[in-house]
Design a protein around this motif. Structure first.
Motif, PDB file in Angstrom:
ATOM      1  N   UNK A  15       0.838  -1.204   0.000  1.00 42.79           N
ATOM      2  CA  UNK A  15       0.000   0.000   0.000  1.00 42.79           C
ATOM      3  C   UNK A  15       0.874   1.255   0.000  1.00 42.79           C
ATOM      4  N   UNK A  16       1.923   1.240   0.808  1.00 41.54           N
ATOM      5  CA  UNK A  16       2.822   2.407   0.896  1.00 41.54           C
ATOM      6  C   UNK A  16       3.576   2.638  -0.411  1.00 41.54           C
ATOM      7  N   UNK A  17       4.093   1.546  -0.987  1.00 44.75           N
ATOM      8  CA  UNK A  17       4.856   1.676  -2.241  1.00 44.75           C
ATOM      9  C   UNK A  17       3.933   2.212  -3.338  1.00 44.75           C
ATOM     10  N   UNK A  18       2.710   1.697  -3.371  1.00 42.45           N
ATOM     11  CA  UNK A  18       1.752   2.153  -4.386  1.00 42.45           C
ATOM     12  C   UNK A  18       1.467   3.649  -4.213  1.00 42.45           C
ATOM     13  N   UNK A  19       1.257   4.045  -2.977  1.00 42.88           N
ATOM     14  CA  UNK A  19       0.959   5.458  -2.710  1.00 42.88           C
ATOM     15  C   UNK A  19       2.120   6.341  -3.151  1.00 42.88           C
ATOM     16  N   UNK A  68      15.154  -9.862  -2.219  1.00 40.97           N
ATOM     17  CA  UNK A  68      14.721 -10.312  -0.887  1.00 40.97           C
ATOM     18  C   UNK A  68      14.910  -9.164   0.103  1.00 40.97           C
ATOM     19  N   UNK A  69      13.889  -8.922   0.917  1.00 41.15           N
ATOM     20  CA  UNK A  69      13.956  -7.830   1.897  1.00 41.15           C
ATOM     21  C   UNK A  69      13.554  -8.367   3.269  1.00 41.15           C
ATOM     22  N   UNK A  70      14.440  -8.217   4.264  1.00 40.82           N
ATOM     23  CA  UNK A  70      14.123  -8.587   5.650  1.00 40.82           C
ATOM     24  C   UNK A  70      13.354  -7.431   6.279  1.00 40.82           C
ATOM     25  N   UNK A  71      12.135  -7.699   6.724  1.00 35.03           N
ATOM     26  CA  UNK A  71      11.309  -6.615   7.284  1.00 35.03           C
ATOM     27  C   UNK A  71      11.349  -6.595   8.813  1.00 35.03           C
ATOM     28  N   UNK A  72      12.279  -7.364   9.409  1.00 35.42           N
ATOM     29  CA  UNK A  72      12.367  -7.388  10.880  1.00 35.42           C
ATOM     30  C   UNK A  72      13.751  -6.964  11.361  1.00 35.42           C
ATOM     31  N   UNK A  73      14.504  -6.256  10.506  1.00 41.48           N
ATOM     32  CA  UNK A  73      15.884  -5.912  10.883  1.00 41.48           C
ATOM     33  C   UNK A  73      15.997  -4.514  11.492  1.00 41.48           C
ATOM     34  N   UNK A 122      12.333   1.073   9.674  1.00 45.34           N
ATOM     35  CA  UNK A 122      10.938   1.502   9.816  1.00 45.34           C
ATOM     36  C   UNK A 122      10.177   1.180   8.531  1.00 45.34           C
ATOM     37  N   UNK A 123       8.853   1.276   8.617  1.00 49.80           N
ATOM     38  CA  UNK A 123       8.027   1.058   7.431  1.00 49.80           C
ATOM     39  C   UNK A 123       8.395   2.075   6.347  1.00 49.80           C
ATOM     40  N   UNK A 124       8.660   3.308   6.755  1.00 43.57           N
ATOM     41  CA  UNK A 124       9.032   4.357   5.784  1.00 43.57           C
ATOM     42  C   UNK A 124      10.336   3.991   5.077  1.00 43.57           C
ATOM     43  N   UNK A 125      11.300   3.532   5.878  1.00 45.60           N
ATOM     44  CA  UNK A 125      12.603   3.154   5.317  1.00 45.60           C
ATOM     45  C   UNK A 125      12.464   1.963   4.363  1.00 45.60           C
ATOM     46  N   UNK A 126      11.686   0.978   4.786  1.00 48.22           N
ATOM     47  CA  UNK A 126      11.491  -0.208   3.938  1.00 48.22           C
ATOM     48  C   UNK A 126      10.804   0.181   2.631  1.00 48.22           C
ATOM     49  N   UNK A 127       9.815   1.071   2.748  1.00 47.15           N
ATOM     50  CA  UNK A 127       9.120   1.540   1.539  1.00 47.15           C
ATOM     51  C   UNK A 127      10.114   2.196   0.592  1.00 47.15           C
ATOM     52  N   UNK A 128      10.946   3.074   1.160  1.00 44.41           N
ATOM     53  CA  UNK A 128      11.922   3.784   0.333  1.00 44.41           C
ATOM     54  C   UNK A 128      12.899   2.796  -0.307  1.00 44.41           C
TER      55      UNK A 128
END
Ligand code: S3P
Length: 193
Positions: A25-29, A156-161, A164-170
């Protein structure tokens, strides 16, 4: 001047609790793209929750409905698609998604994933319902799915490292910008701004 017009779909897959829906949702936005979620499509069409479909018709029926949803979701361009965790186990699904898109596999520490998945509800996650330990259940699923997930993944992206959600989106957007045929020239301008 490149003739890369872009527009390939960005597809987020991986186990329950990896943040596929939130990040898609964030990437799409961020890119001004349409966001599509295969679980949403299945439940909208069936008029019932995933747990209800599993209970009344069984997992096979859910997978059939999921296959139709994936075929429809994969057809148009310029979308961000979040997948149910089991989608990439079916090679036909993976082929359809990769034909028009790139697949980002989200991964992470199983304890964190189990915690997130349990918190955000088992109505869409009957595979985690019951008395068993959700971490153990996710570990079994991770083992069973490892080969199919890895075969499908472009990234591959680790989402528990700790990001933040913002950083992962970026980070996902920046990765997409470096791939051929993914971002349109307009989207590249938005990312560079
Ligand atoms: C499943 C994951 C769920 C949902 C269904 C089956 C799986 O989606 O599609 O409960 O097989 O891993 P999320 O990954 O979005 O929780």
């Amino acid at each position: 001047m490149s003739d890369d017009a872009g527009g390939r779909n960005i597809v987020l897959g991986g186990l329950m609790g990896t943040g596929k829906t939130t990040l898609a949702r964030r990437v799409a936005f961020r890119l001004g793209r349409q966001w599509v979620d295969t679980d949403e499509l299945v439940t909208q069409r069936a008029g019932r929750s995933i747990a209800e479909i599993f209970a009344s018709e069984g997992e096979q029926a859910f997978r059939e409905a999921e296959r139709l949803a994936v075929a429809d979701a994969a057809a148009p361009a310029r979308q961000v698609i979040s997948l149910g965790g089991g989608v990439l186990l079916d090679p036909d699904n993976t082929r359809a998604l990769r034909r028009g898109g790139v697949v980002v596999l989200l991964t992470g520490d199983l304890k964190v994933l189990a915690d997130r998945a349990s918190r955000s509800g088992v109505r869409r996650r009957p595979l985690l319902a019951g008395d068993g330990d959700p971490v153990q259940r996710l570990r079994e699923l991770a083992e069973q799915r490892r080969a199919a997930y890895e075969a499908a993944a472009d990234h591959v992206v680790d989402t528990t490292d700790g990001r933040s959600v913002e950083q992962l989106t970026r980070d996902i957007v920046v990765w997409a910008a470096a791939q051929p045929d993914v971002l349109t020239p307009e989207e590249r301008r938005v990312v560079a701004a």
